[in-house]
Motif scaffolding. Structure first.
Motif, PDB file in Angstrom:
ATOM      1  N   THR A 161      40.408  39.385 -11.071  1.00  0.00           N
ATOM      2  CA  THR A 161      39.243  38.290 -11.403  1.00  0.00           C
ATOM      3  C   THR A 161      39.174  37.605 -12.313  1.00  0.00           C
ATOM      4  O   THR A 161      38.624  38.321 -13.479  1.00  0.00           O
ATOM      5  N   LEU A 162      38.978  36.330 -12.256  1.00  0.00           N
ATOM      6  CA  LEU A 162      38.759  35.537 -13.495  1.00  0.00           C
ATOM      7  C   LEU A 162      37.406  34.268 -13.664  1.00  0.00           C
ATOM      8  O   LEU A 162      37.546  34.454 -12.659  1.00  0.00           O
ATOM      9  N   LEU A 166      37.571  27.973  -9.953  1.00  0.00           N
ATOM     10  CA  LEU A 166      38.324  27.661  -8.904  1.00  0.00           C
ATOM     11  C   LEU A 166      38.879  26.727  -9.400  1.00  0.00           C
ATOM     12  O   LEU A 166      40.556  27.131  -9.029  1.00  0.00           O
ATOM     13  N   SER A 167      38.948  25.342 -10.424  1.00  0.00           N
ATOM     14  CA  SER A 167      39.603  24.058 -10.491  1.00  0.00           C
ATOM     15  C   SER A 167      40.881  25.162 -11.921  1.00  0.00           C
ATOM     16  O   SER A 167      41.210  24.465 -11.833  1.00  0.00           O
ATOM     17  N   GLU A 168      39.846  25.422 -12.365  1.00  0.00           N
ATOM     18  CA  GLU A 168      40.354  26.643 -13.700  1.00  0.00           C
ATOM     19  C   GLU A 168      41.646  27.414 -13.408  1.00  0.00           C
ATOM     20  O   GLU A 168      42.390  27.172 -14.208  1.00  0.00           O
ATOM     21  N   ALA A 169      41.397  27.875 -12.668  1.00  0.00           N
ATOM     22  CA  ALA A 169      41.993  29.130 -12.244  1.00  0.00           C
ATOM     23  C   ALA A 169      43.458  28.249 -11.704  1.00  0.00           C
ATOM     24  O   ALA A 169      44.423  28.939 -12.090  1.00  0.00           O
ATOM     25  N   GLN A 170      43.105  27.262 -10.890  1.00  0.00           N
ATOM     26  CA  GLN A 170      44.455  26.569 -10.325  1.00  0.00           C
ATOM     27  C   GLN A 170      45.357  26.258 -10.940  1.00  0.00           C
ATOM     28  O   GLN A 170      46.257  25.917 -11.491  1.00  0.00           O
ATOM     29  N   ASP A 215      31.448  35.897  -6.357  1.00  0.00           N
ATOM     30  CA  ASP A 215      30.149  35.999  -6.850  1.00  0.00           C
ATOM     31  C   ASP A 215      30.280  36.001  -8.532  1.00  0.00           C
ATOM     32  O   ASP A 215      30.089  35.688  -9.554  1.00  0.00           O
ATOM     33  N   ASP A 216      31.292  36.979  -8.906  1.00  0.00           N
ATOM     34  CA  ASP A 216      32.028  37.061 -10.078  1.00  0.00           C
ATOM     35  C   ASP A 216      32.692  36.707 -10.635  1.00  0.00           C
ATOM     36  O   ASP A 216      33.380  36.257 -12.104  1.00  0.00           O
ATOM     37  N   GLY A 217      33.156  35.279  -9.622  1.00  0.00           N
ATOM     38  CA  GLY A 217      34.061  34.249 -10.714  1.00  0.00           C
ATOM     39  C   GLY A 217      34.911  33.442  -9.819  1.00  0.00           C
ATOM     40  O   GLY A 217      34.963  33.575  -8.209  1.00  0.00           O
ATOM     41  N   VAL A 218      36.573  33.987 -10.327  1.00  0.00           N
ATOM     42  CA  VAL A 218      37.751  32.848  -8.946  1.00  0.00           C
ATOM     43  C   VAL A 218      38.794  34.614  -8.788  1.00  0.00           C
ATOM     44  O   VAL A 218      39.156  35.550 -10.043  1.00  0.00           O
TER      45      VAL A 218
END
Length: 253
Positions: A161-162, A166-170, A215-218
């Motif tokens: 979990t990051l 979503l765009s930052e994780a992608q 809810d916690d991030g990605v």
């Protein structure tokens, strides 16, 4: 007479050590050339593995000759032949150590080739589906038998979990994939697909990274699967671990 025998023993030790060195060189060429010969389609996979086994046996023979040379050199008390023989022994054992370590690694991991962080809903291959259909291993996840072996062999392997959008994780996932030298097949808002080609034999392993907002991030799920072979000797699990660690280091988890 004693001096003559000593000189003769020194010559024999030197010749035996040289013979061992030649065998070690042949073993090294045989083992190093197995992968490139397979990649260039000069040998089948079975023939390439046979060349590896042949090289390992020759390397053992080289180490044996080195040991004989060392004994003769020790008996005749000659330093140079002893040094040469010792180097031959080390070279032969070093060459044998590579396949031996692979064999030991294979015995400690489950004999599977498709690894994922989500055993209930593994990420699916879409862009790479056609390429995998042409390969021996299946497109679809193998099922519960493989999942059970993974749970037993890699119990700690799971999603990441990051703390990111979503765009930052992608963007981070794509950057990590490119830094790893993977061939990108598709980039989507919720992940990517890519292929990693191994250096020596050129084996192709396919990768899916799936991103899901929570809810916690990605949540990051990943699947890494070999196109060829029954066991990956732990390669896919190691790839998943290193990729998730790189993502966590880049974004924060």
């Amino acid at each position: 007479m004693t001096s003559y025998r000593t000189r003769k023993g020194q010559g024999v030790a030197f010749k035996v050590a040289i013979a061992g060195g030649i065998l070690a060189a042949l073993a090294a060429l045989s083992m190093a050339g197995a992968g490139p010969a397979y990649r260039l389609e000069m040998l089948s996979l079975g023939e390439a593995f046979g060349l590896l086994r042949y090289g390992a046996l020759v390397a053992l023979g080289a180490a044996g000759l080195g040991a004989v040379g060392l004994l003769i050199a020790a008996f005749t008390r000659r330093g140079l032949p002893a040094l040469l023989a010792a180097l031959v022994i080390l070279a032969g054992l070093a060459l044998v150590a590579v396949p031996w370590q692979q064999l030991q690694q294979a015995r400690t991991v489950p004999p599977i080739h498709d690894i994922t962080t989500d055993l209930e809903d593994p990420p699916a291959f879409e862009a790479l589906a056609e390429a995998r259909q042409a390969a021996p291993n299946a497109v679809a996840y193998p099922g519960e038998t493989t999942a059970k072996q993974q749970r037993e062999g890699y119990p700690a392997l799971g999603p990441l979990t990051l703390e990111a959008s979503l765009s930052e994780a992608q963007a981070a996932a794509e950057a990590v994939a490119r830094e790893a030298g993977w061939e990108i097949a598709a980039v989507r808002d919720d992940g990517l697909e890519a292929t990693d080609t191994t250096f020596w034999f050129g084996f192709k392993d396919d990768v899916v990274i799936r991103l899901s907002e929570t809810d916690d991030g990605v949540r990051v799920d990943m699947r890494s699967a070999s196109r060829l072979g029954t066991s990956d000797v732990g390669t896919n699990a190691a790839r998943i671990r290193s990729t998730l660690a790189a993502l966590e280091s880049r974004v924060g988890g």
